[in-house]
Design a protein around this motif. Structure first.
Motif, PDB file in Angstrom:
ATOM      1  N   MET B 199      97.816  21.139  23.046  1.00  0.00           N
ATOM      2  CA  MET B 199      96.408  21.416  22.755  1.00  0.00           C
ATOM      3  C   MET B 199      96.307  22.807  22.134  1.00  0.00           C
ATOM      4  O   MET B 199      96.979  23.747  22.586  1.00  0.00           O
ATOM      5  CB  MET B 199      95.570  21.401  24.043  1.00  0.00           C
ATOM      6  CG  MET B 199      95.442  20.044  24.699  1.00  0.00           C
ATOM      7  SD  MET B 199      94.155  19.025  23.884  1.00  0.00           S
ATOM      8  CE  MET B 199      94.627  17.388  24.508  1.00  0.00           C
ATOM      9  N   GLN B 200      95.431  22.895  21.130  1.00  0.00           N
ATOM     10  CA  GLN B 200      95.128  24.200  20.560  1.00  0.00           C
ATOM     11  C   GLN B 200      93.900  24.756  21.266  1.00  0.00           C
ATOM     12  O   GLN B 200      92.911  24.027  21.454  1.00  0.00           O
ATOM     13  CB  GLN B 200      94.839  24.046  19.056  1.00  0.00           C
ATOM     14  CG  GLN B 200      94.634  25.376  18.343  1.00  0.00           C
ATOM     15  CD  GLN B 200      94.264  25.232  16.873  1.00  0.00           C
ATOM     16  OE1 GLN B 200      93.940  24.138  16.411  1.00  0.00           O
ATOM     17  NE2 GLN B 200      94.307  26.319  16.126  1.00  0.00           N
ATOM     18  N   TYR B 201      93.953  26.005  21.703  1.00  0.00           N
ATOM     19  CA  TYR B 201      92.729  26.672  22.145  1.00  0.00           C
ATOM     20  C   TYR B 201      91.874  26.879  20.901  1.00  0.00           C
ATOM     21  O   TYR B 201      92.350  27.454  19.920  1.00  0.00           O
ATOM     22  CB  TYR B 201      93.043  28.040  22.750  1.00  0.00           C
ATOM     23  CG  TYR B 201      93.859  28.020  24.025  1.00  0.00           C
ATOM     24  CD1 TYR B 201      93.270  27.799  25.264  1.00  0.00           C
ATOM     25  CD2 TYR B 201      95.236  28.251  23.990  1.00  0.00           C
ATOM     26  CE1 TYR B 201      94.019  27.819  26.432  1.00  0.00           C
ATOM     27  CE2 TYR B 201      95.994  28.269  25.150  1.00  0.00           C
ATOM     28  CZ  TYR B 201      95.377  28.055  26.371  1.00  0.00           C
ATOM     29  OH  TYR B 201      96.131  28.073  27.520  1.00  0.00           O
ATOM     30  N   VAL B 202      90.623  26.393  20.921  1.00  0.00           N
ATOM     31  CA  VAL B 202      89.799  26.486  19.712  1.00  0.00           C
ATOM     32  C   VAL B 202      88.495  27.239  19.932  1.00  0.00           C
ATOM     33  O   VAL B 202      88.046  27.439  21.067  1.00  0.00           O
ATOM     34  CB  VAL B 202      89.456  25.073  19.149  1.00  0.00           C
ATOM     35  CG1 VAL B 202      90.722  24.316  18.762  1.00  0.00           C
ATOM     36  CG2 VAL B 202      88.601  24.273  20.119  1.00  0.00           C
ATOM     37  N   ASN B 203      87.932  27.630  18.832  1.00  0.00           N
ATOM     38  CA  ASN B 203      86.565  28.127  18.785  1.00  0.00           C
ATOM     39  C   ASN B 203      85.665  26.894  18.846  1.00  0.00           C
ATOM     40  O   ASN B 203      85.634  26.112  17.894  1.00  0.00           O
ATOM     41  CB  ASN B 203      86.363  28.880  17.465  1.00  0.00           C
ATOM     42  CG  ASN B 203      84.945  29.350  17.254  1.00  0.00           C
ATOM     43  OD1 ASN B 203      84.008  28.874  17.919  1.00  0.00           O
ATOM     44  ND2 ASN B 203      84.757  30.265  16.325  1.00  0.00           N
ATOM     45  N   GLY B 215      96.345  32.499  16.726  1.00  0.00           N
ATOM     46  CA  GLY B 215      95.966  31.280  17.430  1.00  0.00           C
ATOM     47  C   GLY B 215      96.813  31.123  18.668  1.00  0.00           C
ATOM     48  O   GLY B 215      97.804  31.835  18.857  1.00  0.00           O
ATOM     49  N   ALA B 216      96.415  30.190  19.523  1.00  0.00           N
ATOM     50  CA  ALA B 216      97.195  29.948  20.736  1.00  0.00           C
ATOM     51  C   ALA B 216      97.156  28.470  21.086  1.00  0.00           C
ATOM     52  O   ALA B 216      96.168  27.784  20.812  1.00  0.00           O
ATOM     53  CB  ALA B 216      96.658  30.792  21.894  1.00  0.00           C
ATOM     54  N   ASN B 217      98.247  28.016  21.676  1.00  0.00           N
ATOM     55  CA  ASN B 217      98.386  26.622  22.084  1.00  0.00           C
ATOM     56  C   ASN B 217      98.858  26.560  23.526  1.00  0.00           C
ATOM     57  O   ASN B 217      99.435  27.524  24.053  1.00  0.00           O
ATOM     58  CB  ASN B 217      99.439  25.905  21.218  1.00  0.00           C
ATOM     59  CG  ASN B 217      98.979  25.715  19.776  1.00  0.00           C
ATOM     60  OD1 ASN B 217      97.801  25.549  19.503  1.00  0.00           O
ATOM     61  ND2 ASN B 217      99.928  25.740  18.852  1.00  0.00           N
ATOM     62  N   ILE B 218      98.661  25.404  24.124  1.00  0.00           N
ATOM     63  CA  ILE B 218      99.219  25.144  25.457  1.00  0.00           C
ATOM     64  C   ILE B 218      99.803  23.741  25.387  1.00  0.00           C
ATOM     65  O   ILE B 218      99.165  22.839  24.850  1.00  0.00           O
ATOM     66  CB  ILE B 218      98.130  25.306  26.546  1.00  0.00           C
ATOM     67  CG1 ILE B 218      98.715  25.246  27.945  1.00  0.00           C
ATOM     68  CG2 ILE B 218      96.995  24.297  26.405  1.00  0.00           C
ATOM     69  CD1 ILE B 218      99.082  26.591  28.494  1.00  0.00           C
TER      70      ILE B 218
END
Lengths: 314, 314, 314, 314
Positions: B199-203, B215-218
């Motif tokens: 999952m991408q952490y999104v705006n 950007g960041a992902n988990i």
């Protein structure tokens, strides 16, 4: 599968009829515009009753539809092969061009939901298309409720290829987390002077409305809360999802309680009030505001006089 | 308050130093690029330890920062007056131009977090600015965690005026709901062959990355899961948030377990594996991939040979 | 055809060398940053001389390039099979990923052009790629100058499928209509206090910059006109295309006349003046401002003091 | 100045009437939809005749309008203070919300132009607004034709603050350069199989349509050229600007020559032919296709059978 453009005359009826198979539909008609199937502006809304074991056959159309579940148990919608179970307060979309079918499981209970469609506008624009799915009921190709599991995380979207279709991949917005969000937000923010704590159901891939032509909101009025009046272009259909209260629309008061439906026409001044001093009230609404925005026709205005409140006749 | 452009020489050090006040910082250095403060590409990452009652003074800069909480209790960050409490696994951003300060409450426990910054790139572009807030600690003008309450609903955004700043209004992404989302998605989808359930952490207002440059992902690797190899432009810093496993990067195996940090350089072939047959493994990562996309430089490629797996030397 | 990532060390030289085949190149070096090939910020610029009958072999790279023709006759560039003839004052782009080759026809005259590239930044980001075309010279698959004929109409674009590549489909901007536009605009508008009559070369399909990383402008200073000072992030390389004048940059005066090249570093205060009371002056410039905007790092500021003009030392 | 929402009934007439002051208007009515003022779909078109010295008073409305000049001399339109002179073949827009007035100079000649408006749709959506300017004739605050001088350069836009209004800043598209562009493009490209050499009038700041609800195209059929048949949603009004030919629409042939007007309804199959073997033919057209695209309702389809040509009855 057949697919073609319907003639202009009676197109609405043509479109509605396949949806009615095996269902009881009450279209909410505007007494001022009899015979048009429009309840406000070009919006159609209807109440549908479906008994356990009943279902509507799979089809698609260029008009967009949405559903708000009033009551029942065991209802489901399948959109492009994604099956979702539906409970009271859930909101679900069946966008332009998607295959969809609906029903109530044999072990469910009689279900009532409210439909909202843009078909009258789409027909007026000579842009509707209708197709019947080769199978009466779509095969579900995914685990049940998979779109909620995949696209329903807060601030999270699947990494990789971005969703690019012009509607929300989430399809279903569950009542539980929706109401929880309203209650939390009510503690954290004052909200809007005109709409109290109002959340828009959005396409999580864009932050925009769930579909291009129709949008939907959910709003909470805190115990005793009364909003100020404003007006905007775009027609709105409201359904009371919880509690009771009243709205003053174009200078006239309308009282509402759970499951009541009322409308606000384009540019009509309106304000809402929660009649209870103890319980919160929640209004679901859908509208063609996204169409107004897309066409550059959205405009809004607050009531300047009377402390922001309309005068009622004695 | 002062605000100016730093000279090019030692700009990174200038920038880092105000952040270090009252804190113990270990910058993770790339042994192949000593003296640059870069751990991979132009990314900076460091581990910070803060004791109960300590705090860093409020400031802002044009570089963007993010934090992933490794362990501790009672930590907080304030971003533009919004205070958030932080627990292990939480992810928080302090975007370009926002006022921010951090600390650990007096009744908390020693906290370790990982910082990620784009300051080396921003400095290289002669585009950094730095300002000190008139107050050592920002006043919190909102209820604690209000951004999560207001912007953290699934598929919901406050109606009305849209958020238009170029970063996520959510600021904090809590571990609980993030991990729950990964677990749910793992049941509903196969995920990516290269990244499993990522999952991408999104705006939430755009569906895009949390900030313009970083950007960041988990991602969750199911028990026993092993991904295929691919490579892409953009540098990535990984932190193991749960479980254990290994990654093969440019033909070499690196084992990792909880709180380990490792990197994948731009265009290096990489694949990941969960070493456990019983427990899932979770990797947090941040990268400059959004910068690559913004500049039209993003490119990716799967490994064609060897069944999609890299060969390891005997 | 081979295509791979170059090692970080000496990547710039690797990239430059294939461009040099059969040409004489003078890279403009920043005396304060020797050995970097950067003339300002991360921008590369060079002057190239090509004699009649000479050509450079076809290739592509992930870095973006542009050319401004200083003098000559019979020069041409081919971009993805579209051949364009080039005369003095023409501006042409060879975007990220396009095949391109250049030369001077056998019956032409020795040509001098100025190159501008983002390759130093792209190399720093470990995102460059280089490929050699299977043919030394691309076949031209279209009528000469077709992109100008098709995309060069004022306020007109081919109907139907929209151009979606991340750069301008026009490729070439001819001096004649460009200068005519400046002269016309100078009669119709005051222009900018900081830049007089300045036009951005744009991608007509978006209104945005010609490429994602590099942009270019052309500006006219009316006879006797002097602008006010401002500064912004992003590095700029200027070339005088017509007339003469001077610029005050970071408090120091630099005089220029036709074909002179000068630079303005990021955040340096600058203002321009036309030294002639009779003739207009025109400055071509290119910059990495689009990269600054894309990364959220663009910022500008007018000089508040001294009536908007910098003080010069006595 | 007054400004309010008109009642639904006869809103179209209300709107039309102020436009008629001092002018002779012939609305082109669809014989199949008498009394609606719609010539095809919801599009209004009319021919207006204005004599030297006549003018219409300044006003604005939420509906968007456009004009194509059929013949005359000395006509002008003023849009938000920008005055433009108009000659045969010129195309001019008066977008949603702009102040506009029109006239013919005293030393001009009787002028005929064609109007196109979206007012019927905007009225149907209950989103129209109408306001009268405090002055009968707007003061022109800019040099005549300044928008063409400033925004009419090929691939050039004023640098600095970007134009952000939802319509083209160019306002006027002159016949001379438009026809020149068509002729040039006809040499450089095959064009579209369905539309020959068709250019869309665009907003140069976005590459999109000139207004949100209405778009316009200009297309050239080379001597003897005949296109293949296709159909799409959206209604189109065509005007022959040069030459002669015929169109086959929904299986029926319609011949046209200079200044003839004909329509193609939504989803009607259509193809065009230039009847001359020596002269090119040019068709101007306007449509609501941008509305269809904005609402996600645009769809097109080529004719598969008969070599792409419709059969005509014997």
């Amino acid at each position: 599968m057949r697919e073609d453009v319907r003639p202009l005359v009676n197109k609405a009826l043509d479109l509605v009829s396949p949806e009615k198979a095996g269902r009881r539909v009450i279209a909410l008609e505007n007494p001022g515009r009899k015979g048009t199937s429009a309840c406000v502006g070009w919006l159609y809304t209807g109440l549908q009753v479906m008994k356990p074991g009943e279902s509507a056959s799979a089809h698609s159309h260029a008009s967009s539809a949405l559903r708000f579940i009033i009551e029942g148990k065991g209802a489901y919608t399948v959109v492009d092969g994604h099956k979702m179970d539906l409970a009271a307060g859930d909101f679900v979309i069946t966008p332009n061009g998607t295959w969809h079918d609906h029903g109530v499981e044999a072990d469910g209970a009689t279900t009532v939901w409210q439909d909202g469609l843009d078909m009258l506008l789409v027909n007026q624009l000579d842009a509707n298309f209708y197709a019947v799915h080769p199978d009466r009921v779509q095969k579900s190709n995914y685990p049940i409720n998979d779109t909620v599991q995949v696209f329903g995380g807060p601030g999270l979207l699947p990494a990789g290829e971005a969703w690019s279709k012009p509607y929300s991949p989430l399809f279903k917005y569950e009542w539980g987390r929706t109401y929880e969000t309203l209650v939390n937000a009510a503690k954290a923010t004052d909200g809007s002077p005109y709409d109290a704590i109002m959340m828009q159901y959005v396409n999580p891939a864009t932050g925009g409305p769930v579909m291009k032509t129709l949008g939907a909101n959910i709003q909470l009025l805190r115990a005793g809360e009364r909003t100020k009046a404003h007006r905007h272009t775009g027609s709105v259909v409201y359904t009371c999802a919880k509690g009771s209260g009243y709205s003053i629309i174009a200078g006239k008061r309308y009282d509402w309680s759970k499951s009541d439906i009322f409308v606000v026409p384009s540019w009509a001044m309106h304000e809402h009030a929660n009649a209870s001093e103890r319980e919160d009230a929640v209004l679901f609404s859908f509208s063609d505001v996204p169409s107004m925005v897309a066409l550059g026709l959205y405009r809004e205005e607050a009531l300047a006089d009377g402390g922001g409140h309309q005068k009622l006749p004695h």
